[in-house]
Design a protein around this motif. Structure first.
Motif, PDB file in Angstrom:
ATOM      1  N   MET A   1       1.040  -1.247   0.050  1.00 35.26           N
ATOM      2  CA  MET A   1       0.022   0.241   0.028  1.00 35.26           C
ATOM      3  C   MET A   1       0.877   1.057   0.071  1.00 35.26           C
ATOM      4  N   ALA A   2       0.499   2.248  -0.936  1.00 31.49           N
ATOM      5  CA  ALA A   2       1.214   3.676  -1.006  1.00 31.49           C
ATOM      6  C   ALA A   2       0.376   4.615  -0.246  1.00 31.49           C
ATOM      7  N   LEU A   3       0.945   5.426   0.430  1.00 28.88           N
ATOM      8  CA  LEU A   3       0.177   6.467   1.086  1.00 28.88           C
ATOM      9  C   LEU A   3       0.603   7.780   0.536  1.00 28.88           C
ATOM     10  N   GLN A   4      -0.270   9.174   0.102  1.00 30.63           N
ATOM     11  CA  GLN A   4       0.077  10.040  -0.425  1.00 30.63           C
ATOM     12  C   GLN A   4      -0.798  11.192   0.460  1.00 30.63           C
ATOM     13  N   ALA A   5      -0.447  12.370   0.755  1.00 30.53           N
ATOM     14  CA  ALA A   5      -1.176  13.414   1.278  1.00 30.53           C
ATOM     15  C   ALA A   5      -0.567  14.826   0.835  1.00 30.53           C
ATOM     16  N   PRO A   6      -1.440  15.866   0.753  1.00 31.42           N
ATOM     17  CA  PRO A   6      -0.912  17.131   0.581  1.00 31.42           C
ATOM     18  C   PRO A   6      -0.056  17.565   1.758  1.00 31.42           C
ATOM     19  N   LEU A  13       1.430  10.871   8.063  1.00 33.67           N
ATOM     20  CA  LEU A  13       1.609   9.705   7.325  1.00 33.67           C
ATOM     21  C   LEU A  13       2.430   8.647   8.035  1.00 33.67           C
ATOM     22  N   PRO A  14       3.441   9.269   8.761  1.00 31.84           N
ATOM     23  CA  PRO A  14       4.340   8.128   9.429  1.00 31.84           C
ATOM     24  C   PRO A  14       3.594   7.249  10.427  1.00 31.84           C
ATOM     25  N   LEU A  16       0.210   6.926  10.569  1.00 32.12           N
ATOM     26  CA  LEU A  16      -0.637   5.963   9.829  1.00 32.12           C
ATOM     27  C   LEU A  16       0.125   4.956   9.382  1.00 32.12           C
ATOM     28  N   ALA A  17       1.209   4.933   8.881  1.00 32.18           N
ATOM     29  CA  ALA A  17       2.064   3.837   8.267  1.00 32.18           C
ATOM     30  C   ALA A  17       2.577   2.914   9.287  1.00 32.18           C
ATOM     31  N   HIS A  18       2.647   3.286  10.627  1.00 29.46           N
ATOM     32  CA  HIS A  18       3.040   2.798  11.628  1.00 29.46           C
ATOM     33  C   HIS A  18       1.825   1.861  11.958  1.00 29.46           C
ATOM     34  N   ASP A  19       0.665   2.259  12.155  1.00 26.95           N
ATOM     35  CA  ASP A  19      -0.735   1.576  12.419  1.00 26.95           C
ATOM     36  C   ASP A  19      -0.933   0.585  11.415  1.00 26.95           C
ATOM     37  N   LEU A  20      -0.757   0.824  10.130  1.00 25.23           N
ATOM     38  CA  LEU A  20      -1.060  -0.180   8.985  1.00 25.23           C
ATOM     39  C   LEU A  20      -0.198  -1.406   9.145  1.00 25.23           C
ATOM     40  N   ARG A  21       1.277  -1.157   9.404  1.00 24.93           N
ATOM     41  CA  ARG A  21       2.262  -2.096   9.229  1.00 24.93           C
ATOM     42  C   ARG A  21       1.723  -3.114  10.498  1.00 24.93           C
ATOM     43  N   HIS A  22       1.315  -2.484  11.740  1.00 23.30           N
ATOM     44  CA  HIS A  22       0.706  -3.248  12.709  1.00 23.30           C
ATOM     45  C   HIS A  22      -0.499  -4.154  12.325  1.00 23.30           C
ATOM     46  N   LEU A  23      -1.033  -3.779  11.349  1.00 21.00           N
ATOM     47  CA  LEU A  23      -2.278  -4.660  10.659  1.00 21.00           C
ATOM     48  C   LEU A  23      -1.839  -5.491   9.656  1.00 21.00           C
ATOM     49  N   GLU A  26       2.328  -3.697   4.029  1.00 18.22           N
ATOM     50  CA  GLU A  26       3.761  -3.204   3.734  1.00 18.22           C
ATOM     51  C   GLU A  26       3.220  -1.595   3.260  1.00 18.22           C
ATOM     52  N   VAL A  27       4.066  -0.772   3.503  1.00 23.04           N
ATOM     53  CA  VAL A  27       3.783   0.604   3.377  1.00 23.04           C
ATOM     54  C   VAL A  27       4.673   1.415   2.733  1.00 23.04           C
ATOM     55  N   ILE A  28       4.370   2.122   1.667  1.00 22.39           N
ATOM     56  CA  ILE A  28       5.410   3.062   1.130  1.00 22.39           C
ATOM     57  C   ILE A  28       4.706   4.598   1.342  1.00 22.39           C
ATOM     58  N   ILE A  29       5.491   5.360   1.515  1.00 20.80           N
ATOM     59  CA  ILE A  29       5.155   6.963   1.953  1.00 20.80           C
ATOM     60  C   ILE A  29       5.721   7.538   0.855  1.00 20.80           C
TER      61      ILE A  29
END
Length: 295
Positions: A1-6, A13-14, A16-23, A26-29
Protein backbone atom coordinates in the motif's frame (compact mmCIF):
# COMPACT_ATOMS: atom_id res chain seq x y z
CA UNK A 1 0.00 0.00 0.00
CA UNK A 2 1.21 3.50 -0.88
CA UNK A 3 0.16 6.60 1.07
CA UNK A 4 -0.04 10.13 -0.35
CA UNK A 5 -1.19 13.38 1.24
CA UNK A 6 -0.88 17.13 0.57
CA UNK A 7 1.81 19.10 2.38
CA UNK A 8 -0.30 20.06 5.40
CA UNK A 9 -1.18 16.43 6.12
CA UNK A 10 2.14 14.72 5.40
CA UNK A 11 3.15 14.84 9.06
CA UNK A 12 0.37 12.34 9.85
CA UNK A 13 1.63 9.73 7.37
CA UNK A 14 4.36 8.15 9.58
CA UNK A 15 1.82 7.42 12.32
CA UNK A 16 -0.66 6.06 9.79
CA UNK A 17 2.06 3.89 8.23
CA UNK A 18 2.97 2.59 11.70
CA UNK A 19 -0.64 1.57 12.41
CA UNK A 20 -1.04 -0.08 9.00
CA UNK A 21 2.18 -2.03 9.44
CA UNK A 22 0.83 -3.46 12.68
CA UNK A 23 -2.24 -4.56 10.73
CA UNK A 24 0.00 -6.52 8.38
CA UNK A 25 0.41 -4.08 5.48
CA UNK A 26 3.65 -3.15 3.78
CA UNK A 27 3.59 0.63 3.35
CA UNK A 28 5.29 3.09 1.00
CA UNK A 29 5.03 6.80 1.89
CA UNK A 30 5.03 9.25 -1.02
CA UNK A 31 7.38 12.08 -0.09
CA UNK A 32 7.04 14.17 -3.25
CA UNK A 33 5.04 17.41 -3.20
CA UNK A 34 1.30 16.91 -3.69
CA UNK A 35 -1.07 19.68 -4.75
CA UNK A 36 -4.30 17.73 -5.17
CA UNK A 37 -5.94 14.70 -6.73
CA UNK A 38 -4.61 15.97 -10.06
CA UNK A 39 -1.12 15.18 -8.72
CA UNK A 40 -1.23 11.46 -7.98
CA UNK A 41 2.07 9.68 -7.31
CA UNK A 42 1.74 7.00 -9.95
CA UNK A 43 5.28 5.74 -9.40
CA UNK A 44 4.43 4.91 -5.79
CA UNK A 45 1.14 3.38 -6.89
CA UNK A 46 2.90 1.15 -9.43
CA UNK A 47 5.10 -0.21 -6.63
CA UNK A 48 2.09 -1.10 -4.49
CA UNK A 49 -1.28 -2.79 -4.84
CA UNK A 50 -3.12 0.47 -4.23
CA UNK A 51 -2.48 4.18 -3.62
CA UNK A 52 -4.40 5.75 -0.72
CA UNK A 53 -4.75 9.45 -1.49
CA UNK A 54 -5.76 11.53 1.52
CA UNK A 55 -7.55 14.86 1.59
CA UNK A 56 -9.08 15.12 -1.91
CA UNK A 57 -11.79 13.71 -4.15
CA UNK A 58 -11.04 12.16 -7.57
CA UNK A 59 -10.73 14.36 -10.67
CA UNK A 60 -10.32 11.54 -13.18
CA UNK A 61 -10.65 7.76 -13.50
CA UNK A 62 -7.13 6.72 -12.50
CA UNK A 63 -7.19 3.10 -11.36
CA UNK A 64 -5.94 1.53 -8.12
CA UNK A 65 -6.52 4.68 -6.07
CA UNK A 66 -8.57 4.98 -2.86
CA UNK A 67 -9.57 8.50 -1.79
CA UNK A 68 -9.90 9.28 1.91
CA UNK A 69 -11.30 12.66 2.97
CA UNK A 70 -9.91 14.74 5.84
CA UNK A 71 -12.81 16.82 7.22
CA UNK A 72 -11.98 20.05 9.03
CA UNK A 73 -14.55 21.50 11.42
CA UNK A 74 -15.02 25.20 12.13
CA UNK A 75 -17.14 27.80 13.86
CA UNK A 76 -20.24 28.60 11.78
CA UNK A 77 -20.87 31.80 13.71
CA UNK A 78 -19.20 33.40 10.70
CA UNK A 79 -22.31 32.51 8.66
CA UNK A 80 -24.62 34.20 11.16
CA UNK A 81 -22.37 37.25 10.95
CA UNK A 82 -22.49 37.45 7.15
CA UNK A 83 -26.28 37.10 6.79
CA UNK A 84 -27.00 40.81 7.60
CA UNK A 85 -24.65 41.81 4.76
CA UNK A 86 -26.67 39.96 2.10
CA UNK A 87 -28.85 42.07 -0.19
CA UNK A 88 -30.89 39.41 -1.99
CA UNK A 89 -33.20 36.57 -1.01
CA UNK A 90 -31.11 33.88 -2.73
CA UNK A 91 -27.43 33.11 -2.14
CA UNK A 92 -25.10 30.52 -3.61
CA UNK A 93 -23.11 28.31 -1.24
CA UNK A 94 -19.74 26.78 -2.13
CA UNK A 95 -16.78 25.38 -0.24
CA UNK A 96 -13.69 23.20 -0.55
CA UNK A 97 -13.65 19.50 0.21
CA UNK A 98 -12.28 20.02 3.76
CA UNK A 99 -15.49 21.78 4.82
CA UNK A 100 -17.99 20.06 2.53
CA UNK A 101 -19.59 18.25 5.49
CA UNK A 102 -20.50 21.65 6.98
CA UNK A 103 -22.50 22.83 3.97
CA UNK A 104 -25.88 21.32 5.06
CA UNK A 105 -25.60 23.18 8.38
CA UNK A 106 -24.69 26.39 6.56
CA UNK A 107 -27.74 25.96 4.31
CA UNK A 108 -29.95 25.49 7.37
CA UNK A 109 -28.67 28.70 8.97
CA UNK A 110 -29.31 30.60 5.72
CA UNK A 111 -32.77 29.11 5.33
CA UNK A 112 -33.72 29.97 8.93
CA UNK A 113 -32.87 33.59 8.13
CA UNK A 114 -35.47 33.61 5.35
CA UNK A 115 -32.94 33.37 2.51
CA UNK A 116 -32.88 30.59 -0.08
CA UNK A 117 -29.55 28.73 -0.18
CA UNK A 118 -28.52 27.45 -3.62
CA UNK A 119 -26.06 24.55 -3.80
CA UNK A 120 -25.03 23.24 -7.23
CA UNK A 121 -25.13 19.57 -8.13
CA UNK A 122 -21.87 17.55 -8.41
CA UNK A 123 -19.82 17.40 -11.60
CA UNK A 124 -17.23 14.87 -12.81
CA UNK A 125 -14.33 16.97 -11.47
CA UNK A 126 -16.14 18.05 -8.27
CA UNK A 127 -18.14 15.01 -7.08
CA UNK A 128 -19.65 16.71 -4.01
CA UNK A 129 -22.52 19.25 -4.11
CA UNK A 130 -21.24 22.81 -3.80
CA UNK A 131 -17.59 21.79 -4.14
CA UNK A 132 -15.08 24.10 -5.79
CA UNK A 133 -11.43 23.51 -6.65
CA UNK A 134 -8.63 25.93 -7.39
CA UNK A 135 -9.05 24.85 -11.01
CA UNK A 136 -12.85 24.57 -11.15
CA UNK A 137 -15.45 27.15 -10.09
CA UNK A 138 -18.31 25.46 -11.94
CA UNK A 139 -20.31 24.88 -8.74
CA UNK A 140 -20.32 28.63 -8.11
CA UNK A 141 -21.26 29.46 -11.68
CA UNK A 142 -24.14 26.95 -11.66
CA UNK A 143 -25.84 28.60 -8.67
CA UNK A 144 -26.89 31.47 -10.96
CA UNK A 145 -27.03 33.85 -7.99
CA UNK A 146 -25.85 37.44 -7.65
CA UNK A 147 -24.32 36.74 -4.25
CA UNK A 148 -22.19 33.75 -3.23
CA UNK A 149 -20.84 32.64 0.13
CA UNK A 150 -17.54 30.76 0.07
CA UNK A 151 -16.84 28.80 3.25
CA UNK A 152 -13.11 28.27 3.58
CA UNK A 153 -9.70 29.79 4.13
CA UNK A 154 -7.72 32.14 1.91
CA UNK A 155 -8.76 34.43 -0.94
CA UNK A 156 -7.65 32.50 -4.02
CA UNK A 157 -10.91 30.58 -4.37
CA UNK A 158 -13.14 33.62 -3.68
CA UNK A 159 -11.27 35.73 -6.24
CA UNK A 160 -11.58 32.94 -8.80
CA UNK A 161 -15.28 32.64 -8.02
CA UNK A 162 -15.76 36.37 -8.52
CA UNK A 163 -13.96 36.31 -11.87
CA UNK A 164 -15.89 33.22 -13.00
CA UNK A 165 -19.34 34.50 -11.98
CA UNK A 166 -19.08 38.31 -11.69
CA UNK A 167 -21.14 37.86 -8.51
CA UNK A 168 -20.63 39.53 -5.14
CA UNK A 169 -18.59 37.05 -3.10
CA UNK A 170 -18.24 36.72 0.66
CA UNK A 171 -15.22 34.76 1.86
CA UNK A 172 -16.22 33.32 5.24
CA UNK A 173 -13.36 31.69 7.14
CA UNK A 174 -14.70 29.16 9.70
CA UNK A 175 -11.29 28.93 11.38
CA UNK A 176 -10.59 32.63 12.02
CA UNK A 177 -14.16 33.91 11.83
CA UNK A 178 -13.08 36.54 9.33
CA UNK A 179 -15.36 37.77 6.53
CA UNK A 180 -13.86 39.39 3.42
CA UNK A 181 -15.11 40.57 0.05
CA UNK A 182 -12.32 39.81 -2.45
CA UNK A 183 -11.07 42.42 -4.90
CA UNK A 184 -10.64 40.71 -8.27
CA UNK A 185 -9.86 44.05 -9.93
CA UNK A 186 -6.46 44.16 -8.25
CA UNK A 187 -5.59 40.75 -9.70
CA UNK A 188 -6.75 41.87 -13.15
CA UNK A 189 -4.47 44.92 -13.01
CA UNK A 190 -1.52 42.68 -12.16
CA UNK A 191 -2.38 40.26 -14.96
CA UNK A 192 -2.77 43.09 -17.49
CA UNK A 193 0.70 44.32 -16.53
CA UNK A 194 2.17 40.86 -17.19
CA UNK A 195 0.53 40.71 -20.61
CA UNK A 196 2.05 44.07 -21.45
CA UNK A 197 5.45 42.94 -20.20
CA UNK A 198 5.29 39.85 -22.43
CA UNK A 199 4.42 41.78 -25.60
CA UNK A 200 8.01 41.89 -26.86
CA UNK A 201 9.01 38.33 -25.93
CA UNK A 202 11.03 36.65 -28.69
CA UNK A 203 9.67 33.19 -27.83
CA UNK A 204 7.06 31.50 -25.62
CA UNK A 205 7.33 28.25 -23.72
CA UNK A 206 3.94 26.48 -23.61
CA UNK A 207 4.01 24.40 -20.42
CA UNK A 208 2.32 20.99 -20.66
CA UNK A 209 2.01 18.95 -17.47
CA UNK A 210 2.84 15.26 -17.40
CA UNK A 211 0.51 14.83 -14.40
CA UNK A 212 -2.65 12.94 -15.36
CA UNK A 213 -5.07 15.40 -13.79
CA UNK A 214 -3.36 18.49 -15.23
CA UNK A 215 -2.39 17.45 -18.75
CA UNK A 216 -4.13 19.73 -21.26
CA UNK A 217 -2.19 18.77 -24.37
CA UNK A 218 -4.99 19.71 -26.79
CA UNK A 219 -5.12 23.21 -25.31
CA UNK A 220 -1.34 23.48 -25.70
CA UNK A 221 -1.64 22.40 -29.35
CA UNK A 222 -4.18 25.16 -29.93
CA UNK A 223 -2.03 27.80 -28.23
CA UNK A 224 0.92 26.87 -30.42
CA UNK A 225 -1.15 27.72 -33.49
CA UNK A 226 -1.47 31.31 -32.28
CA UNK A 227 2.23 32.10 -32.64
CA UNK A 228 5.16 30.69 -34.60
CA UNK A 229 7.32 31.64 -31.61
CA UNK A 230 5.59 29.14 -29.29
CA UNK A 231 7.21 25.84 -28.23
CA UNK A 232 5.78 23.00 -26.12
CA UNK A 233 7.56 22.11 -22.88
CA UNK A 234 6.64 18.92 -21.00
CA UNK A 235 7.19 19.22 -17.25
CA UNK A 236 6.32 17.14 -14.20
CA UNK A 237 7.09 19.77 -11.57
CA UNK A 238 7.04 23.43 -12.57
CA UNK A 239 9.56 25.37 -10.49
CA UNK A 240 11.34 28.74 -10.81
CA UNK A 241 14.70 27.00 -11.30
CA UNK A 242 13.39 24.85 -14.16
CA UNK A 243 11.92 27.82 -15.99
CA UNK A 244 15.05 29.88 -15.39
CA UNK A 245 17.23 27.11 -16.82
CA UNK A 246 15.03 26.76 -19.91
CA UNK A 247 15.55 30.46 -20.58
CA UNK A 248 12.29 31.48 -22.27
CA UNK A 249 11.39 35.17 -21.76
CA UNK A 250 7.73 34.21 -21.25
CA UNK A 251 5.78 31.04 -20.47
CA UNK A 252 2.15 30.03 -20.96
CA UNK A 253 0.81 27.64 -18.36
CA UNK A 254 -1.58 24.81 -19.23
CA UNK A 255 -0.74 22.83 -16.07
CA UNK A 256 -2.36 23.64 -12.70
CA UNK A 257 -4.05 27.06 -13.13
CA UNK A 258 -2.86 28.16 -9.70
CA UNK A 259 0.75 28.25 -10.92
CA UNK A 260 0.23 31.41 -12.94
CA UNK A 261 -1.89 33.13 -10.30
CA UNK A 262 -0.36 32.05 -6.98
CA UNK A 263 3.29 31.59 -7.92
CA UNK A 264 3.95 34.49 -10.30
CA UNK A 265 6.02 36.31 -7.65
CA UNK A 266 8.40 33.32 -7.63
CA UNK A 267 9.03 33.45 -11.37
CA UNK A 268 11.48 35.90 -12.93
CA UNK A 269 9.50 36.21 -16.20
CA UNK A 270 5.77 36.39 -17.01
CA UNK A 271 3.82 33.14 -16.76
CA UNK A 272 0.55 33.72 -18.61
CA UNK A 273 -2.71 31.80 -18.58
CA UNK A 274 -4.17 30.49 -21.87
CA UNK A 275 -6.71 33.32 -21.90
CA UNK A 276 -3.95 35.90 -21.39
CA UNK A 277 -1.94 34.43 -24.26
CA UNK A 278 -5.02 34.77 -26.47
CA UNK A 279 -5.20 38.43 -25.48
CA UNK A 280 -1.51 38.91 -26.22
CA UNK A 281 -1.95 37.28 -29.65
CA UNK A 282 -4.92 39.48 -30.47
CA UNK A 283 -7.60 36.77 -30.68
CA UNK A 284 -9.37 37.91 -27.50
CA UNK A 285 -10.17 41.27 -25.92
CA UNK A 286 -9.14 41.94 -22.32
CA UNK A 287 -12.77 42.88 -21.60
CA UNK A 288 -13.68 39.20 -22.11
CA UNK A 289 -11.06 37.96 -19.60
CA UNK A 290 -11.83 34.53 -18.12
CA UNK A 291 -10.20 32.88 -15.15
CA UNK A 292 -8.28 29.73 -16.10
CA UNK A 293 -10.07 26.49 -15.15
CA UNK A 294 -9.76 22.79 -15.98
CA UNK A 295 -13.15 21.46 -17.09
Amino acid sequence: MALQAPEGLKRFLPRLAHDLRHLGYEVIISGDPCYGACDLDLRARDRADVLVHIGHTPVDNTKQVIYELWPVDGDLTVISDVIPRLNGRRVGLVTTIQHIHLLPRVAELIRNAGIEPVIAEPSPRTPCPGQVLGCSFNAARKTGTDEIIFLGTGLFHPIGIQLATRARVFACDPITGRIEEPDADRLLRVRFGLIQKAQNAESFGIIVSSKTGQCRSELADYLCTLSDKAYRIMLGEVSPDQLLNLGFPCYVNTACPRLAYDDQVRFSVPVLTPCEFEILCGVRKFETYEVDEIS
